[in-house]
Design an enzyme around this catalytic site. Structure first.
Site, PDB file in Angstrom:
ATOM      1  CB  SER A   1      12.245 -26.292  -3.170  1.00 40.36           C
ATOM      2  OG  SER A   1      12.098 -26.515  -4.556  1.00 40.36           O
TER       3      SER A   1
ATOM      4  CE1 TYR B   1      13.994 -21.061  -4.486  1.00 39.09           C
ATOM      5  CE2 TYR B   1      13.849 -23.050  -5.841  1.00 39.09           C
ATOM      6  CZ  TYR B   1      13.307 -22.212  -4.870  1.00 39.09           C
ATOM      7  OH  TYR B   1      12.101 -22.508  -4.283  1.00 39.09           O
TER       8      TYR B   1
END
Ligand SMILES: NC(=O)C1=CN([C@@H]2O[C@H](COP(=O)(O)OP(=O)(O)OC[C@H]3O[C@@H](n4cnc5c(N)ncnc54)[C@H](O)[C@@H]3O)[C@@H](O)[C@H]2O)C=CC1
Ligand SMILES: CC(=O)C(C)=O
Length: 240
Positions: free
Chosen positions: A143, A156
């Site tokens: 990501s 995250y």
């Protein structure tokens, strides 16, 4: 010249919806046989039925990638159902948005067990097949959060930084076996994972766009690979 993918065999974690489902469909459209895993049997069945229209072999199994035994079974059964494993797409992942001081230890563990340890399990089980055949592709879905962390998603982001570090190391070990190991760093993609978005949906990256990048990478001649790619929306526009 780009290569054909027809007849190759792929496994895709989190293949029942979102980015993973789009990758599974794009691969099936190229004639690639697919094995998909996720936690939801209903969604897997639905997606498997969609995939069968492309006349490829389709295997699915409800699997929690954070559980080693589940992963062992999924990889072993996929190998037997498809006949080999040529492509591994580590896509399954979860996100939680919380200020750091509100993150419980169990949330921390859940994020790392799914986003990082899940990939460890999948690659521990599947890479030996690729090494034995001296070829193959691994694409890990990281990501942009793995390159730049933001407030309220520190853990995250930490999992995605970990995915990138792990991928870089494995990539260096696997090159000598002609295995291409790469990672993608998409920015916001229109899926359930990000939920309600303040952006016009048409101006965001769609899961099919990420799948297009995956296909482009896989179609490169095996002697060359794209080590990573940042995937951004061109002109993300706030809703009026
Ligand atoms: N949607 C976005 O904006 C972005 C997503 N990503 C990454 O892309 C990947 C896919 O995300 P989306 O398609 O957006 O999410 P999604 O929520 O639409 O789909 C996630 C898939 O992963 C599966 N999954 C989650 N935990 C699992 C577990 N423990 N075991 C097995 N399967 C599990 C779900 O069942 C589902 O099939 C994730 O790794 C996510 O971090 C990366 C950048 C941006
Ligand atoms: C969800 C995600 O990984 C983003 C927006 O980078």
């Amino acid at each position: 010249m780009l290569r054909e993918l027809t007849g190759l065999n792929a496994i895709i974690t989190g293949g029942s919806k979102g980015i993973g489902k789009s990758i599974a469909i794009a691969l099936a459209q190229e004639g690639v046989n697919v094995a998909i895993a996720s936690r939801s049997l209903d969604l897997l069945e639905e997606t498997a039925n969609e995939l069968k229209q492309y006349n490829v072999k389709v295997f699915y199994k409800d699997t929690n990638i954070a559980h080693q035994q589940d992963v062992q079974k999924f990889i072993e059964d996929s190998y037997h159902a498809l006949g080999s494993i040529d492509i591994v797409i580590n896509n399954a992942g979860i996100m939680k948005n919380n200020p750091f001081l509100d993150v419980s230890e169990s949330e921390f563990d859940q994020l790392f067990e799914t986003n990082v340890k899940g990939i460890y399990y999948v690659l521990q089980e599947s890479l030996p097949y690729l090494v034995k055949q001296n070829s193959g592709d691994v694409i890990n879905i990281a990501s942009m959060s793995g390159l730049k962390a933001n407030a309220n998603s520190s853990i995250y982001a930490a999992t995605k930084y970990a995915v990138i570090g792990m991928t870089e190391g494995i990539m260096q070990e696997m090159r000598k076996h002609n295995i291409r190991v790469s990672y993608l760093t998409p920015s916001a993609v229109l899926t359930d994972l990000i939920g309600e978005t303040p952006l016009e949906e048409d101006t965001m990256t769609h899961p099919e766009d990420v799948a297009d990048v995956v296909i482009a990478q896989l179609k490169l001649q095996p002697r060359t690979f794209m080590k990573t790619a940042q995937i951004w929306a061109t002109n993300p526009t706030p809703k009026q």
